[in-house]
Design a protein around this motif. Structure first.
Motif, PDB file in Angstrom:
ATOM      1  N   ALA A  53       7.928 -20.604 -66.907  1.00  6.97           N
ATOM      2  CA  ALA A  53       8.072 -20.367 -64.706  1.00  6.97           C
ATOM      3  C   ALA A  53       6.953 -21.840 -64.812  1.00  6.97           C
ATOM      4  CB  ALA A  53       7.728 -19.484 -64.643  1.00  6.97           C
ATOM      5  N   SER A  54       5.638 -22.301 -65.339  1.00  7.43           N
ATOM      6  CA  SER A  54       4.966 -23.526 -65.087  1.00  7.43           C
ATOM      7  C   SER A  54       6.012 -24.914 -65.117  1.00  7.43           C
ATOM      8  CB  SER A  54       4.009 -23.156 -65.899  1.00  7.43           C
ATOM      9  OG  SER A  54       3.087 -22.203 -64.921  1.00  7.43           O
ATOM     10  N   ALA A  55       6.558 -24.802 -66.363  1.00  8.79           N
ATOM     11  CA  ALA A  55       6.935 -25.930 -67.492  1.00  8.79           C
ATOM     12  C   ALA A  55       8.990 -25.795 -65.976  1.00  8.79           C
ATOM     13  CB  ALA A  55       7.635 -25.810 -68.341  1.00  8.79           C
ATOM     14  N   ALA A  56       8.818 -24.515 -65.972  1.00 13.49           N
ATOM     15  CA  ALA A  56      10.374 -24.874 -65.113  1.00 13.49           C
ATOM     16  C   ALA A  56      10.232 -25.265 -63.442  1.00 13.49           C
ATOM     17  CB  ALA A  56      11.559 -24.194 -64.879  1.00 13.49           C
ATOM     18  N   GLY A  57       8.762 -25.121 -62.957  1.00 20.18           N
ATOM     19  CA  GLY A  57       8.499 -25.955 -61.506  1.00 20.18           C
ATOM     20  C   GLY A  57       9.080 -24.118 -60.759  1.00 20.18           C
ATOM     21  N   GLN A  58       8.608 -22.995 -60.738  1.00 18.32           N
ATOM     22  CA  GLN A  58       9.155 -22.906 -60.751  1.00 18.32           C
ATOM     23  C   GLN A  58       7.723 -21.533 -60.198  1.00 18.32           C
ATOM     24  OE1 GLN A  58      12.090 -21.005 -59.914  1.00 18.32           O
ATOM     25  NE2 GLN A  58      12.922 -22.313 -60.898  1.00 18.32           N
ATOM     26  N   LEU A  59       6.681 -22.156 -60.196  1.00 19.86           N
ATOM     27  CA  LEU A  59       5.433 -21.759 -59.790  1.00 19.86           C
ATOM     28  C   LEU A  59       4.319 -23.032 -59.079  1.00 19.86           C
ATOM     29  CD1 LEU A  59       4.239 -19.377 -62.918  1.00 19.86           C
ATOM     30  CD2 LEU A  59       5.423 -18.838 -60.730  1.00 19.86           C
ATOM     31  N   ASP A  60       3.510 -22.003 -58.134  1.00 24.28           N
ATOM     32  CA  ASP A  60       3.123 -23.095 -57.229  1.00 24.28           C
ATOM     33  C   ASP A  60       1.615 -23.279 -58.377  1.00 24.28           C
ATOM     34  OD1 ASP A  60       1.609 -24.441 -55.622  1.00 24.28           O
ATOM     35  OD2 ASP A  60       1.167 -23.153 -53.813  1.00 24.28           O
ATOM     36  N   PRO A  61       1.474 -25.101 -58.179  1.00 21.61           N
ATOM     37  CA  PRO A  61       0.681 -25.016 -59.198  1.00 21.61           C
ATOM     38  C   PRO A  61      -0.938 -24.899 -58.648  1.00 21.61           C
ATOM     39  CG  PRO A  61       2.489 -26.614 -59.732  1.00 21.61           C
ATOM     40  CD  PRO A  61       2.781 -25.609 -58.325  1.00 21.61           C
ATOM     41  N   GLY A  62      -0.604 -24.744 -57.545  1.00 24.64           N
ATOM     42  CA  GLY A  62      -2.364 -24.328 -56.167  1.00 24.64           C
ATOM     43  C   GLY A  62      -2.271 -23.182 -56.122  1.00 24.64           C
ATOM     44  N   ALA A  63      -1.724 -22.058 -56.229  1.00 20.89           N
ATOM     45  CA  ALA A  63      -1.816 -20.683 -56.516  1.00 20.89           C
ATOM     46  C   ALA A  63      -1.968 -20.274 -58.052  1.00 20.89           C
ATOM     47  CB  ALA A  63      -1.422 -20.231 -55.949  1.00 20.89           C
ATOM     48  N   ILE A  64      -0.849 -21.116 -58.554  1.00 19.31           N
ATOM     49  CA  ILE A  64      -0.901 -20.298 -60.454  1.00 19.31           C
ATOM     50  C   ILE A  64      -0.919 -21.644 -61.166  1.00 19.31           C
ATOM     51  CG2 ILE A  64       0.398 -18.752 -61.932  1.00 19.31           C
ATOM     52  CD1 ILE A  64       1.408 -17.199 -60.012  1.00 19.31           C
ATOM     53  N   PRO A  65      -2.217 -22.422 -61.555  1.00 16.17           N
ATOM     54  CA  PRO A  65      -1.706 -23.188 -62.815  1.00 16.17           C
ATOM     55  C   PRO A  65      -1.132 -23.456 -63.803  1.00 16.17           C
ATOM     56  CG  PRO A  65      -4.134 -22.896 -61.412  1.00 16.17           C
ATOM     57  CD  PRO A  65      -3.411 -21.561 -61.165  1.00 16.17           C
ATOM     58  N   ALA A  66      -0.853 -24.079 -64.126  1.00 16.61           N
ATOM     59  CA  ALA A  66       0.147 -23.931 -66.054  1.00 16.61           C
ATOM     60  C   ALA A  66      -1.093 -23.550 -67.215  1.00 16.61           C
ATOM     61  CB  ALA A  66       0.748 -24.931 -66.167  1.00 16.61           C
ATOM     62  N   PRO A  67      -0.354 -23.276 -67.691  1.00 15.70           N
ATOM     63  CA  PRO A  67      -1.719 -22.683 -68.831  1.00 15.70           C
ATOM     64  C   PRO A  67      -2.450 -23.705 -69.642  1.00 15.70           C
ATOM     65  CG  PRO A  67       0.734 -21.104 -69.168  1.00 15.70           C
ATOM     66  CD  PRO A  67       0.839 -22.329 -68.213  1.00 15.70           C
ATOM     67  N   TRP A  68      -1.602 -24.658 -69.889  1.00 17.45           N
ATOM     68  CA  TRP A  68      -2.195 -25.816 -69.995  1.00 17.45           C
ATOM     69  C   TRP A  68      -3.281 -26.751 -69.287  1.00 17.45           C
ATOM     70  CZ3 TRP A  68       2.984 -25.139 -70.034  1.00 17.45           C
ATOM     71  CH2 TRP A  68       3.882 -26.087 -68.973  1.00 17.45           C
ATOM     72  N   THR A  69      -3.018 -26.411 -67.627  1.00 17.79           N
ATOM     73  CA  THR A  69      -4.210 -26.440 -66.427  1.00 17.79           C
ATOM     74  C   THR A  69      -5.543 -25.560 -67.016  1.00 17.79           C
ATOM     75  OG1 THR A  69      -2.289 -27.326 -65.473  1.00 17.79           O
ATOM     76  CG2 THR A  69      -4.058 -27.215 -64.628  1.00 17.79           C
ATOM     77  N   VAL A  70      -4.929 -24.373 -67.554  1.00 18.86           N
ATOM     78  CA  VAL A  70      -6.230 -23.947 -67.479  1.00 18.86           C
ATOM     79  C   VAL A  70      -7.018 -23.746 -68.638  1.00 18.86           C
ATOM     80  CG1 VAL A  70      -7.240 -21.169 -67.690  1.00 18.86           C
ATOM     81  CG2 VAL A  70      -5.245 -21.981 -65.994  1.00 18.86           C
ATOM     82  N   LEU A  71      -6.511 -24.027 -69.278  1.00 14.89           N
ATOM     83  CA  LEU A  71      -6.848 -24.349 -70.910  1.00 14.89           C
ATOM     84  C   LEU A  71      -7.912 -25.924 -70.989  1.00 14.89           C
ATOM     85  CD1 LEU A  71      -4.252 -23.476 -73.674  1.00 14.89           C
ATOM     86  CD2 LEU A  71      -6.641 -22.371 -73.096  1.00 14.89           C
TER      87      LEU A  71
END
Length: 283
Positions: A53-71
């Motif tokens: 969902a993060s790679a497809a741009g379906q999630l707002d990065p400001g609210a739910i960052p991508a897993p690689w951002t969290v890592l």
């Protein structure tokens, strides 16, 4: 005169009545073989959906960052020394509170489960304590114990001891009275009765309470570490909330989740080893 002899036929049991078929039919009712690493299939699927969902741009990065951002954020926090200190502090708080709660739950359950006088003195008080929201006791414990570490450990101990007491006491009360009569006929002493009858019979309930207590220690820690704390995962998440750092908040949540999963799996492993004599659906 010629006589014909009819060959004798041996009756063959019907296919559906053979032992192998009966075993297959019985085996079909069970869940089947345990899948390897089945405990991580669900979390792995959730992580894959999150990444997709993060790679497809379906999630707002400001609210739910991508897993690689969290890592990446977790790596930065670890290298600058913030995360190791907070993790160690959280583990110490949870460990001290869990040890106190485990001891209190076992002692009180044994006293109430093996003695009518103990049950009259203890069980009602514990049930009253269970009815009171534990986190609602925080203001009172702050007045009694101060705002430092002591009240946090005390609250964690209360959260832990209640499920351990309830499940162990229920297991002790549920032991079949025929075993008590058998122990009396065999002339077992009180200590032998506890060691040979009570403890094996109560272990399944004890492990259920232990798993709930382990989970409760992490759940209460999240709240307690946001009250006058200067370190810990809860404090890290509270500070990140003030600065709008959702990636740091997710780092803390993931670490709590990993701690909870690992501790619960450890209890399950010990339970499986200790209760290896049981034949259950899970085994």
């Amino acid at each position: 005169m010629t006589t014909t002899t009819t060959p004798t036929t041996v009756p063959v049991p019907a296919a559906e009545d053979t032992p192998a078929v009966r075993r297959r039919r019985r085996r079909g009712l069970a869940p089947g073989k345990r899948l390897p690493a089945s405990r991580i299939v669900g979390p792995a699927l959730f992580l894959a959906l999150w990444a997709a969902a993060s790679a497809a741009g379906q999630l707002d990065p400001g609210a739910i960052p991508a897993p690689w951002t969290v890592l990446r954020t977790a790596g930065h926090l670890w290298t600058d020394g913030t995360l190791p200190t907070d993790v160690r502090t959280s583990l110490e708080r949870a460990g001290y509170g869990f040890a106190l709660g485990l001891t209190a739950g076992v002692v009180l359950a044994l006293a109430a489960g093996l003695s009518r006088i103990g049950e009259a003195l203890i069980d009602g008080t514990v049930q009253l304590n269970r009815a009171i929201p534990t986190l609602g006791l925080i203001p009172l414990f702050i007045l009694w114990l101060g705002i430092g570490e002591t009240f946090k450990i005390a609250i964690i101990a209360i959260v832990v001891y209640i499920p351990i007491y309830l499940n162990l006491h229920a297991a002790l009360s549920g032991i079949d009275h025929r075993y008590v009569e058998l122990a009396e006929v065999q002339g077992l002493s009180r200590l032998q009765f506890v060691r040979q009858i009570v403890i094996p019979g109560a272990l399944p309930g004890f492990f259920v309470g232990l798993r709930l207590g382990v989970t409760g220690s992490w759940l209460s820690l999240v709240v307690l570490e946001q009250i006058n704390a200067t370190s810990g995962l809860g404090y890290l998440m509270f500070q990140a909330q003030n600065y709008g750092q959702s990636d740091v908040i997710l780092v803390g949540l993931l670490i709590y989740g990993v701690f909870g999963l690992v501790s619960d799996s450890a209890v399950r492993l010990v339970e499986r080893r200790v209760l290896s004599w049981r034949r259950t659906l899970s085994s």
